[in-house]
Scaffold this motif. Sequence first.
Motif, PDB file in Angstrom:
ATOM      1  N   SER A 188     -39.691 -25.420  40.187  1.00 24.99           N
ATOM      2  CA  SER A 188     -41.159 -25.239  40.153  1.00 24.99           C
ATOM      3  C   SER A 188     -41.644 -25.258  38.710  1.00 24.99           C
ATOM      4  N   GLY A 204     -46.567 -30.546  49.419  1.00 21.06           N
ATOM      5  CA  GLY A 204     -45.394 -29.682  49.623  1.00 21.06           C
ATOM      6  C   GLY A 204     -45.547 -28.432  48.780  1.00 21.06           C
ATOM      7  N   THR A 205     -46.637 -27.719  49.003  1.00 19.29           N
ATOM      8  CA  THR A 205     -46.995 -26.595  48.122  1.00 19.29           C
ATOM      9  C   THR A 205     -46.055 -25.408  48.263  1.00 19.29           C
ATOM     10  N   GLY A 206     -45.393 -25.266  49.422  1.00 19.80           N
ATOM     11  CA  GLY A 206     -44.451 -24.152  49.602  1.00 19.80           C
ATOM     12  C   GLY A 206     -45.132 -22.812  49.388  1.00 19.80           C
ATOM     13  N   GLN A 230     -47.575 -24.273  42.355  1.00 22.93           N
ATOM     14  CA  GLN A 230     -48.192 -25.295  41.482  1.00 22.93           C
ATOM     15  C   GLN A 230     -49.696 -25.085  41.371  1.00 22.93           C
ATOM     16  N   ASP A 272     -48.650 -28.828  53.189  1.00 18.32           N
ATOM     17  CA  ASP A 272     -47.249 -28.572  53.519  1.00 18.32           C
ATOM     18  C   ASP A 272     -47.061 -28.848  54.995  1.00 18.32           C
ATOM     19  N   PRO A 329     -47.344 -33.728  57.349  1.00 12.87           N
ATOM     20  CA  PRO A 329     -46.298 -34.358  56.546  1.00 12.87           C
ATOM     21  C   PRO A 329     -46.843 -35.378  55.547  1.00 12.87           C
ATOM     22  N   MET A 330     -46.089 -35.530  54.478  1.00  9.96           N
ATOM     23  CA  MET A 330     -46.362 -36.585  53.493  1.00  9.96           C
ATOM     24  C   MET A 330     -47.856 -36.629  53.143  1.00  9.96           C
ATOM     25  N   ASN A 372     -43.279 -31.193  44.061  1.00  6.96           N
ATOM     26  CA  ASN A 372     -41.865 -30.814  43.968  1.00  6.96           C
ATOM     27  C   ASN A 372     -41.379 -30.943  45.413  1.00  6.96           C
ATOM     28  N   PRO A 400     -39.271 -32.059  49.086  1.00  2.78           N
ATOM     29  CA  PRO A 400     -37.963 -31.709  49.681  1.00  2.78           C
ATOM     30  C   PRO A 400     -36.983 -32.835  49.366  1.00  2.78           C
ATOM     31  N   VAL A 406     -36.380 -26.967  55.981  1.00  8.57           N
ATOM     32  CA  VAL A 406     -37.542 -27.785  55.626  1.00  8.57           C
ATOM     33  C   VAL A 406     -37.904 -27.655  54.154  1.00  8.57           C
ATOM     34  N   TYR A 407     -37.505 -26.557  53.525  1.00  2.20           N
ATOM     35  CA  TYR A 407     -37.933 -26.374  52.124  1.00  2.20           C
ATOM     36  C   TYR A 407     -37.241 -27.342  51.180  1.00  2.20           C
ATOM     37  N   ASP A 438     -36.071 -33.431  53.953  1.00  2.00           N
ATOM     38  CA  ASP A 438     -36.954 -33.937  54.993  1.00  2.00           C
ATOM     39  C   ASP A 438     -36.101 -34.424  56.153  1.00  2.00           C
ATOM     40  N   PHE A 456     -37.233 -40.065  51.047  1.00  2.64           N
ATOM     41  CA  PHE A 456     -38.485 -39.303  50.959  1.00  2.64           C
ATOM     42  C   PHE A 456     -39.110 -39.500  49.577  1.00  2.64           C
TER      43      PHE A 456
END
Length: 482
Positions: free
Chosen positions: A134, A153-155, A159, A174, A202-203, A218, A220, A230-231, A234, A243
């Motif tokens: 990160s 993909g903010t998790g 960011q 996400d 997704p995507m 950042n 997967p 999933v973190y 993909d 991916f």
Amino acid sequence: MTDDQIVRLRELLTESGYTLDGVRARLGDTAAAALAREEVVPALRATRDTDPLAALIRLWWLGVPVPEAVLPAAGGLWTELGAAGLLTADPDGVRAAVHLQPWETGGHVVSDRKVRPGDPPLRPDHVVGAGGASANLAQLVSTRPAGRALDLGTGCGVQVLHLAGRTDQIVATDVNPRALALARLSWRLSGITEGVEARQGPMFEPVAGERFDLVVSNPPFVIAPDDGLVYRSDSHGEGADSFCRDLVRRAPRHLAPGGRCHLLANWLHVKGEDWRDRVGGWLAGTGCDGWAVQRDVQDVAEYVELWLRDSAEHGGAGYRQRYDAWLDRLAALNATGIGFGWITLHASAADDPVVRVEELTQRVELPVGGYVDDVLASIAVAHRAGDADLLAARLRLADGVVEERVGPPGAEHPARILLRQTRGLRRTAQVGTAEAALAGVCDGDLPLGPLLAAIAELTGTEPADGVPEPVRTLLAEGFLTL
Ligand SMILES: C[S@@+](CC[C@H](N)C(=O)[O-])C[C@H]1O[C@@H](n2cnc3c(N)ncnc32)[C@H](O)[C@@H]1O
């Protein structure tokens, strides 16, 4: 959680010194460094006293039970956090249901509890906390202000903490709804209540038809066999590094004119293929200028061990079988290694986009985002400027470039002449006598053409027709600037 509870929790964290500097100072260098390696014992020893900060570090960061009596007084907030699902009862007191860590922006990030050796297997929708990768991406992203930004993909939402304040509007996506719930909590706890929107999917699906001035991800990127986590990988795509490839290929459709995209990625090193061709192939045809940097490469065994350790499977039951199956998968892909690095795209609208793929393993000046736009500009100008324009330009030696001459002691001529950047990407270039002489006189006073002619005369060589390739390379690599 209510806004009032969020504000009270934020105040409690800050007043107790649960900030990055506060935690570092409380733990001391050795325990902080051990914690960065995911070793908790020194930190547990450093927090045996029952002061409020020690209790918060144990609760939120180390994830161990804490007796209620040692928690700082918070007027009922602890009970409310329990009701909100952030704390659970434990025979030894209370235990955090999430990992809540201070972050370098001054805010706090909420994710799932850190997994430690001996813990049960991770849930498939585990939300990973903010960490080295990160920070790596955050350091790469251009620091100039941007209008609309996308964090794909903010998790845990980390960011966004970096983007807030220098962008007007952020969309954070996400595929994992649990990630978005925790990301929202991170943003609110960090005081980010406006200008950010979370979307699930997704995507690029959640932002179909939309364009951004800045796209960061950042992703997967882990190349894993049916990982289910999933973190990090993909599970819906073709596997391998597809991916990251698809992210690179699709990102340009979502970039506004002049927009930038910064990604972290993994790529395969495949028997019989140069990794530069593989990654260069992702970037070619995007219509954008592209810059890909390999920062590290691991052999297949190191790679599998790294990620099995990341999910705390290292040494546990089934470890050897998982390791073996993962190596089988990489062998089936003909992988000899896995590269890790940065990919940057710039929607420059140029007729002849330029793609540069290179390896940089040295320590670079941070944050790269402070000068990444200059790096892109140098690559582009060296590629696109015509000979006549360059010969008429007054080039300058970049700040902080030094020369090193290497050879046997007492020798009249050096065996090698090196130019070294002491700032920025800290590149090194081996140059000939003419380029070294040019570097010595490029002070922005005289145009390049007459300088090259004078150097040719001094060295008794034929003046070159046009701009010699090594001079263009010095320009592309930022040793010389326009
Ligand atoms: C490595 S984490 C990154 C978290 C955070 N952005 C950071 O910088 O630490 C990758 C994130 O991508 C998400 N993800 C996985 N597959 C995805 C997909 N197909 N589309 C969008 N996001 C996805 C995961 O749920 C996870 O939160």
